[in-house]
Design a protein around this motif. Structure first.
Motif, short mmCIF file in Angstrom:
data_model
loop_
_atom_site.label_atom_id
_atom_site.label_comp_id
_atom_site.label_asym_id
_atom_site.label_seq_id
_atom_site.Cartn_x
_atom_site.Cartn_y
_atom_site.Cartn_z
N TYR A 1 36.00 -5.04 6.64
CA TYR A 1 35.98 -5.73 5.35
C TYR A 1 34.96 -6.86 5.35
O TYR A 1 34.14 -6.99 4.43
N PHE B 1 36.91 -8.09 -3.95
CA PHE B 1 37.55 -7.01 -3.20
C PHE B 1 38.41 -7.61 -2.10
O PHE B 1 38.19 -8.74 -1.67
N ALA C 1 32.57 -0.49 -2.35
CA ALA C 1 31.63 -1.44 -2.94
C ALA C 1 30.32 -1.48 -2.16
O ALA C 1 29.25 -1.60 -2.77
N LYS C 2 30.40 -1.38 -0.86
CA LYS C 2 29.18 -1.39 -0.05
C LYS C 2 28.28 -0.21 -0.42
O LYS C 2 27.05 -0.35 -0.47
N ASN D 1 31.48 -5.47 5.32
CA ASN D 1 31.13 -4.95 4.00
C ASN D 1 30.78 -6.06 3.02
O ASN D 1 29.79 -5.97 2.27
N MET D 2 31.57 -7.12 3.03
CA MET D 2 31.32 -8.24 2.13
C MET D 2 30.01 -8.95 2.49
O MET D 2 29.27 -9.40 1.61
N ASP E 1 41.90 -3.34 0.24
CA ASP E 1 41.55 -3.33 1.66
C ASP E 1 42.74 -3.75 2.52
O ASP E 1 42.92 -3.28 3.64
N THR F 1 37.80 -0.27 -2.73
CA THR F 1 37.81 -1.25 -1.65
C THR F 1 36.39 -1.73 -1.38
O THR F 1 35.42 -1.24 -1.97
N SER F 2 36.27 -2.64 -0.42
CA SER F 2 34.93 -3.12 -0.04
C SER F 2 34.09 -2.01 0.55
O SER F 2 32.85 -2.07 0.49
#
Length: 255
Positions: A101, A81, A56-57, A104-105, A85, A52-53
């Motif tokens: 989310y 992503f 990814a973070k 994070n993005m 999520d 998920t994000s």
């Protein structure tokens, strides 16, 4: 130096992890991009199934540090992503609340910007409930195409704020099957199965060649509009064309 290629990085979840799997999708985003950027950029796949994000973070700065070297840089990163999520809150492993989310993005995009990496967001695609649970009847019913659309919308909104492109896969796929706003929402479990939507997935979530082609076209359109200097025709070919190699020293000088 001549043989050190700059890079495009594909960063995402299982849809990105399968970006080279021609056994299930004869047209895949990875080979398609590698082909068009041959002798221009390396295309690096960094896809992680189920991620998920939030994951990814934690990873983005390490990926940038690994791929940005003294002799080669990441020029473009696609960030895909939202599919995982958007699972319902009952999925304690994968569900990421919409505000988190988005945060994070934003972090991922800002990390790329700090490293002078151009970014293309990929918004989550639709979810075909009937197709998914035929192949995975044991899975909890914690996904809907409505949730997927909400996360796609969040990626679109954030991209507009950050003035970067977003490839809105939910809308691209739904438009491709002829769906229009106000129509019954194809893909919902409570509605009848729709074969037109099934034609874009291997299992209701993961892409086949039809969806990957839409994603590819979306990425190339985003590059054309936002980052035209990264279009293949605007990136120098590495090393001279064979016809220019009239003597050995031509190549030696180029190297």
């Amino acid at each position: 130096m001549a043989l050190n290629y700059d890079k495009i990085v594909l960063f995402g979840d299982s849809i990105t992890e399968r970006a080279y799997d021609i056994s299930t999708a004869p047209f895949c985003i990875g080979p398609a991009l590698q082909n068009i950027y041959t002798r221009r950029f390396d295309v690096i796949q960094r896809g992680f199934g189920g991620y998920t994000s939030a994951h990814a973070k934690l990873m983005i700065d390490k990926i940038i540090a690994q791929e940005n070297t003294p002799t080669s840089k990441v020029k473009l990163m696609t960030v895909f992503f939202g599919t995982n999520d958007s699972t319902g809150p009952s999925s304690t492993i994968q569900h990421v609340p919409l505000d988190i989310y988005t945060a994070n993005m934003r972090y991922i995009a800002n990390s790329c910007k700090a490293a002078d990496i151009k970014v293309v967001f990929i918004g989550a695609g639709p979810f075909n409930a009937h197709q998914w649970w035929i192949t995975r009847p044991e899975n909890p019913h914690n996904r809907t195409t409505i949730q997927a659309r909400t996360y796609c919308d969040a990626a679109i909104s954030l991209a507009k704020e950050l003035e970067i492109p977003c490839v809105p896969m939910w809308y691209l796929i739904m438009e491709a099957i002829g769906w229009k706003e106000g129509d019954p929402l194809t893909g919902l479990e409570e509605l009848d199965p729709d074969e037109s939507l099934a034609a874009y997935f291997t299992d209701g979530i993961h892409y086949n060649q039809n969806s990957y082609k839409l994603e590819y076209d979306g990425i190339m359109n985003a590059i054309k509009e936002f980052y035209p200097e990264l279009l293949p025709e605007n990136v120098p070919l590495r090393l001279p064309e064979w016809a220019a190699l009239t003597t050995p020293d031509v190549l030696e000088k180029a190297l």
